[in-house]
Design an enzyme around this catalytic site. Structure first.
Site, PDB file in Angstrom:
ATOM      1  N   SER A  68       0.872  -1.344  -0.049  1.00 11.36           N
ATOM      2  CA  SER A  68       0.024  -0.113  -0.002  1.00 11.36           C
ATOM      3  C   SER A  68       0.693   1.156  -0.018  1.00 11.36           C
ATOM      4  O   SER A  68       0.351   2.343  -0.228  1.00 11.36           O
ATOM      5  CB  SER A  68      -0.792  -0.044   1.302  1.00 11.36           C
ATOM      6  OG  SER A  68      -0.285  -0.128   2.424  1.00 11.36           O
ATOM      7  N   GLY A  69       2.083   1.193   0.297  1.00  9.02           N
ATOM      8  CA  GLY A  69       3.076   2.386   0.227  1.00  9.02           C
ATOM      9  C   GLY A  69       3.388   2.843  -1.015  1.00  9.02           C
ATOM     10  O   GLY A  69       2.825   2.126  -2.068  1.00  9.02           O
ATOM     11  N   GLU A  70       4.195   4.125  -1.145  1.00 10.54           N
ATOM     12  CA  GLU A  70       4.444   4.510  -2.422  1.00 10.54           C
ATOM     13  C   GLU A  70       5.550   3.566  -3.210  1.00 10.54           C
ATOM     14  O   GLU A  70       4.895   3.528  -4.513  1.00 10.54           O
ATOM     15  CB  GLU A  70       5.284   5.981  -2.061  1.00 10.54           C
ATOM     16  CG  GLU A  70       4.573   6.642  -1.582  1.00 10.54           C
ATOM     17  CD  GLU A  70       3.333   7.429  -2.173  1.00 10.54           C
ATOM     18  OE1 GLU A  70       3.490   7.286  -3.687  1.00 10.54           O
ATOM     19  OE2 GLU A  70       2.370   8.045  -1.900  1.00 10.54           O
ATOM     20  N   ARG A  93      -1.563  -4.791   7.028  1.00 11.70           N
ATOM     21  CA  ARG A  93      -2.220  -4.874   8.174  1.00 11.70           C
ATOM     22  C   ARG A  93      -3.756  -4.273   7.891  1.00 11.70           C
ATOM     23  O   ARG A  93      -4.605  -4.443   8.747  1.00 11.70           O
ATOM     24  CB  ARG A  93      -1.711  -3.480   8.986  1.00 11.70           C
ATOM     25  CG  ARG A  93      -1.525  -2.126   8.448  1.00 11.70           C
ATOM     26  CD  ARG A  93      -1.372  -1.204   9.574  1.00 11.70           C
ATOM     27  NE  ARG A  93      -0.801   0.044   9.021  1.00 11.70           N
ATOM     28  CZ  ARG A  93      -0.417   1.001   9.696  1.00 11.70           C
ATOM     29  NH1 ARG A  93      -0.146   0.984  11.026  1.00 11.70           N
ATOM     30  NH2 ARG A  93       0.027   2.048   9.023  1.00 11.70           N
ATOM     31  N   ARG A  94      -4.050  -4.233   6.646  1.00  8.63           N
ATOM     32  CA  ARG A  94      -5.456  -3.996   6.250  1.00  8.63           C
ATOM     33  C   ARG A  94      -5.526  -4.492   4.715  1.00  8.63           C
ATOM     34  O   ARG A  94      -4.651  -4.878   3.992  1.00  8.63           O
ATOM     35  CB  ARG A  94      -5.622  -2.379   6.318  1.00  8.63           C
ATOM     36  CG  ARG A  94      -4.759  -1.514   5.377  1.00  8.63           C
ATOM     37  CD  ARG A  94      -4.621  -0.073   5.633  1.00  8.63           C
ATOM     38  NE  ARG A  94      -3.703   0.747   4.805  1.00  8.63           N
ATOM     39  CZ  ARG A  94      -4.158   1.272   3.993  1.00  8.63           C
ATOM     40  NH1 ARG A  94      -5.409   1.129   3.379  1.00  8.63           N
ATOM     41  NH2 ARG A  94      -3.238   1.803   3.212  1.00  8.63           N
ATOM     42  N   TYR A 184      18.069   6.353  11.845  1.00  8.53           N
ATOM     43  CA  TYR A 184      17.439   5.850  10.612  1.00  8.53           C
ATOM     44  C   TYR A 184      18.406   4.940   9.962  1.00  8.53           C
ATOM     45  O   TYR A 184      17.955   3.832   9.541  1.00  8.53           O
ATOM     46  CB  TYR A 184      17.006   7.185   9.748  1.00  8.53           C
ATOM     47  CG  TYR A 184      16.385   6.774   8.388  1.00  8.53           C
ATOM     48  CD1 TYR A 184      15.122   6.292   8.409  1.00  8.53           C
ATOM     49  CD2 TYR A 184      17.072   6.708   7.535  1.00  8.53           C
ATOM     50  CE1 TYR A 184      14.476   6.118   7.360  1.00  8.53           C
ATOM     51  CE2 TYR A 184      16.439   6.351   6.019  1.00  8.53           C
ATOM     52  CZ  TYR A 184      15.352   6.128   6.227  1.00  8.53           C
ATOM     53  OH  TYR A 184      14.634   5.588   4.935  1.00  8.53           O
ATOM     54  N   LYS A 188      18.256   0.828   9.656  1.00  2.00           N
ATOM     55  CA  LYS A 188      18.362   0.412   8.101  1.00  2.00           C
ATOM     56  C   LYS A 188      19.537  -0.570   7.998  1.00  2.00           C
ATOM     57  O   LYS A 188      19.446  -1.861   7.509  1.00  2.00           O
ATOM     58  CB  LYS A 188      18.548   1.413   6.971  1.00  2.00           C
ATOM     59  CG  LYS A 188      17.060   2.201   7.027  1.00  2.00           C
ATOM     60  CD  LYS A 188      15.959   1.559   6.727  1.00  2.00           C
ATOM     61  CE  LYS A 188      14.872   2.415   6.701  1.00  2.00           C
ATOM     62  NZ  LYS A 188      13.535   1.597   6.213  1.00  2.00           N
ATOM     63  N   LEU A 211      13.487   9.433  -2.707  1.00  2.00           N
ATOM     64  CA  LEU A 211      12.549   8.741  -3.912  1.00  2.00           C
ATOM     65  C   LEU A 211      11.595   9.964  -4.490  1.00  2.00           C
ATOM     66  O   LEU A 211      11.143  10.602  -3.789  1.00  2.00           O
ATOM     67  CB  LEU A 211      11.542   7.783  -3.135  1.00  2.00           C
ATOM     68  CG  LEU A 211      12.156   6.735  -2.526  1.00  2.00           C
ATOM     69  CD1 LEU A 211      11.255   5.733  -1.875  1.00  2.00           C
ATOM     70  CD2 LEU A 211      12.884   5.816  -3.518  1.00  2.00           C
ATOM     71  N   ARG A 219       3.176  16.553   1.891  1.00  2.50           N
ATOM     72  CA  ARG A 219       4.031  16.858   3.078  1.00  2.50           C
ATOM     73  C   ARG A 219       4.880  17.842   2.713  1.00  2.50           C
ATOM     74  O   ARG A 219       5.883  17.899   1.908  1.00  2.50           O
ATOM     75  CB  ARG A 219       4.965  15.951   3.768  1.00  2.50           C
ATOM     76  CG  ARG A 219       4.222  14.397   3.832  1.00  2.50           C
ATOM     77  CD  ARG A 219       5.187  13.104   4.238  1.00  2.50           C
ATOM     78  NE  ARG A 219       4.772  12.168   4.282  1.00  2.50           N
ATOM     79  CZ  ARG A 219       5.236  10.725   4.400  1.00  2.50           C
ATOM     80  NH1 ARG A 219       6.534  10.878   4.251  1.00  2.50           N
ATOM     81  NH2 ARG A 219       4.527   9.840   4.554  1.00  2.50           N
TER      82      ARG A 219
HETATM   83  N1  NAP Z   1      10.619   8.105   0.965  1.00  3.80           N
HETATM   84  C1  NAP Z   1      11.902   8.189   0.771  1.00  3.80           C
HETATM   85  O1  NAP Z   1      12.421   9.162   0.124  1.00  3.80           O
HETATM   86  C2  NAP Z   1      12.757   6.964   0.879  1.00  3.80           C
HETATM   87  C3  NAP Z   1      14.360   7.142   0.439  1.00  3.80           C
HETATM   88  C4  NAP Z   1      14.908   5.884   0.940  1.00  3.80           C
HETATM   89  C5  NAP Z   1      14.251   4.911   1.332  1.00  3.80           C
HETATM   90  N2  NAP Z   1      13.071   4.689   1.742  1.00  3.80           N
HETATM   91  C6  NAP Z   1      12.646   3.372   2.464  1.00  3.80           C
HETATM   92  O2  NAP Z   1      11.744   2.806   1.464  1.00  3.80           O
HETATM   93  C7  NAP Z   1      10.860   1.837   2.148  1.00  3.80           C
HETATM   94  C8  NAP Z   1       9.389   2.389   1.308  1.00  3.80           C
HETATM   95  O3  NAP Z   1       9.389   3.806   1.423  1.00  3.80           O
HETATM   96  P1  NAP Z   1       7.838   4.373   0.872  1.00  3.80           P
HETATM   97  O4  NAP Z   1       7.975   5.898   0.982  1.00  3.80           O
HETATM   98  O5  NAP Z   1       7.492   3.645  -0.365  1.00  3.80           O
HETATM   99  O6  NAP Z   1       7.033   3.789   1.850  1.00  3.80           O
HETATM  100  P2  NAP Z   1       5.408   4.315   2.426  1.00  3.80           P
HETATM  101  O7  NAP Z   1       4.637   5.127   1.365  1.00  3.80           O
HETATM  102  O8  NAP Z   1       5.665   5.201   3.688  1.00  3.80           O
HETATM  103  O9  NAP Z   1       4.601   3.188   2.833  1.00  3.80           O
HETATM  104  C9  NAP Z   1       5.086   2.367   3.772  1.00  3.80           C
HETATM  105  C10 NAP Z   1       4.477   0.881   4.063  1.00  3.80           C
HETATM  106  O10 NAP Z   1       4.646   0.271   5.295  1.00  3.80           O
HETATM  107  C11 NAP Z   1       3.426   0.033   5.707  1.00  3.80           C
HETATM  108  N3  NAP Z   1       3.383   0.450   7.195  1.00  3.80           N
HETATM  109  C12 NAP Z   1       3.952   1.486   7.876  1.00  3.80           C
HETATM  110  N4  NAP Z   1       3.494   1.589   9.171  1.00  3.80           N
HETATM  111  C13 NAP Z   1       3.268   0.315   9.236  1.00  3.80           C
HETATM  112  C14 NAP Z   1       2.728  -0.388  10.749  1.00  3.80           C
HETATM  113  N5  NAP Z   1       2.807   0.078  11.834  1.00  3.80           N
HETATM  114  N6  NAP Z   1       2.143  -1.655  10.589  1.00  3.80           N
HETATM  115  C15 NAP Z   1       2.054  -2.166   9.260  1.00  3.80           C
HETATM  116  N7  NAP Z   1       2.332  -1.852   8.208  1.00  3.80           N
HETATM  117  C16 NAP Z   1       2.827  -0.523   8.143  1.00  3.80           C
HETATM  118  C17 NAP Z   1       2.383   0.956   5.134  1.00  3.80           C
HETATM  119  O11 NAP Z   1       1.065   0.308   5.283  1.00  3.80           O
HETATM  120  P3  NAP Z   1      -0.355   1.166   5.656  1.00  3.80           P
HETATM  121  O12 NAP Z   1      -0.522   1.666   4.108  1.00  3.80           O
HETATM  122  O13 NAP Z   1      -1.370   0.253   6.035  1.00  3.80           O
HETATM  123  O14 NAP Z   1       0.116   2.411   6.485  1.00  3.80           O
HETATM  124  C18 NAP Z   1       2.816   0.949   3.769  1.00  3.80           C
HETATM  125  O15 NAP Z   1       2.676  -0.196   2.974  1.00  3.80           O
HETATM  126  C19 NAP Z   1      10.951   2.330   3.496  1.00  3.80           C
HETATM  127  O16 NAP Z   1      11.538   1.413   4.313  1.00  3.80           O
HETATM  128  C20 NAP Z   1      11.572   3.773   3.712  1.00  3.80           C
HETATM  129  O17 NAP Z   1      12.241   3.906   4.815  1.00  3.80           O
HETATM  130  C21 NAP Z   1      12.383   5.812   1.392  1.00  3.80           C
END
Ligand code: NAP
Ligand code: NAG
Ligand code: NAG
Length: 280
Positions: A68-70, A93-94, A184, A188, A211, A219
């Protein structure tokens, strides 16, 4: 002056300072622009098609954490479009809803991540696991962040391994390092190392920088940071940021390749290179 105007003025000031900080940090970071050669190259579309066909013949199954995440939703889209698995299970979780008929065959399992041991069966019988799970300290607090980004990931990987899964693909972050003094990057790096110790037949870590994404959830601070990273990328920086689509493509394309070693790390540049290959 209304409360709203005052609030907006404060916000404006805060984002101004933030832009400055981000700019400063980015200038500092360019000193660390990694000089390692790119290990992965983009591939001709026909070669990729052949690999996809061969993989498809094997009737493999996979699961996705964080669909469900990005990143996760693009990974799912990529997997559905390229159709390389006979079964895709989403573990989350959903329950998610999809309009598209192409998603009708997905299996969904809803779990309580605080009691994953009760859901061992959900993790049984998958060949490949993908993990794009993650939260932030701002959303979940320091402890909550460690729970999700380390504990949930490691426990899921353990259960998957015990359930017969042979490959695990984990998205972490540029700069991941278990010795880091930043929570962080430390978390990781720690989760990377702990999953590696599980000794999957194949283990791939993806370490994207910022990303580049148009997030639905707005945000403001992140929006400004993204503008900055996009500007950096446009002047040729390849190790700081990556289009989010490239991460999804790289994870799928890499699944089709034979790795040189059991475990591998794809840095931002590698993701960017491999993420280009599957272009149609
Ligand atoms: N954003 C960036 O710029 C960036 C850069 C480098 C690395 N990353 C890493 O890449 C990964 C993915 O990033 P993203 O931005 O694609 O993630 P995101 O959009 O924030 O999505 C996070 C996912 O994790 C799930 N999640 C979060 N909290 C949870 C909980 N308490 N219990 C169960 N599931 C949970 C969410 O589910 P729900 O939809 O149910 O909340 C969602 O599916 C992460 O590990 C992040 O740290 C991100
Ligand atoms: C994959 O499934 C197809 C159709 O169900 C079957 O014909 C084929 O033998 C299977 N291949 C393997 C390697 O199991
Ligand atoms: C972390 O520190 C240990 C002990 O000093 C060292 O052996 C290891 O290479 C370091 N790891 C990383 C990823 O920097």
């Amino acid at each position: 002056m209304s409360v709203l105007t005052r609030l907006l003025a404060t916000l404006g000031k805060a984002t101004g300072i933030l832009t400055l900080l981000v700019a400063l940090a980015a200038v500092l970071l360019t000193y660390f622009e990694d000089a390692d050669p790119v290990k992965y190259t983009s591939m001709a579309a026909e070669d990729m098609k052949t690999l996809e066909e061969n993989f498809r013949q094997q009737n493999k199954s996979c699961f996705i954490l964080g669909a469900s995440g990005e990143t996760g939703k693009l990974l799912l889209q990529e997997l559905v479009e390229r159709n390389i698995f006979s079964k895709i299970t989403l573990i989350g979780r959903r329950l998610l809803t999809f309009e598209d008929k192409a998603y009708a065959n997905l299996v969904q399992e809803v779990v309580d991540f605080e009691k994953l041991d009760d859901y061992a069966a959900v993790f049984q019988g998958h060949d490949v696991g993908y993990c794009c799970l993650g939260t932030t300290r701002a959303k979940a607090g320091a402890d909550g962040f460690v729970r999700v980004d380390h504990d949930y990931v490691l426990k899921s990987a353990e259960l998957a391994k015990a359930g017969g899964c042979s490959q695990f693909h984990l998205e972490t972050s540029r700069g991941a390092n278990k010795n880091s003094s930043f929570l962080y990057l430390k978390v990781k790096g720690q989760v990377e190392a702990d999953v590696e110790a599980l000794d999957f037949d194949r283990y791939s870590v993806y370490r994207p920088g910022a990303l580049l994404v148009d997030r639905q959830e707005r945000r403001p601070a992140e929006w400004i940071a993204l503008k900055f990273f996009k500007a950096l990328a446009s002047v040729g920086s390849t190790s700081m940021s990556v289009p989010i689509q490239a991460v999804a493509k790289a994870m799928v394309s890499n699944t089709l390749l034979q790795p040189e070693k059991k475990s591998e790390i794809l840095e931002n540049k590698d993701i960017a290179a491999l993420g280009k290959s599957a272009k149609k």
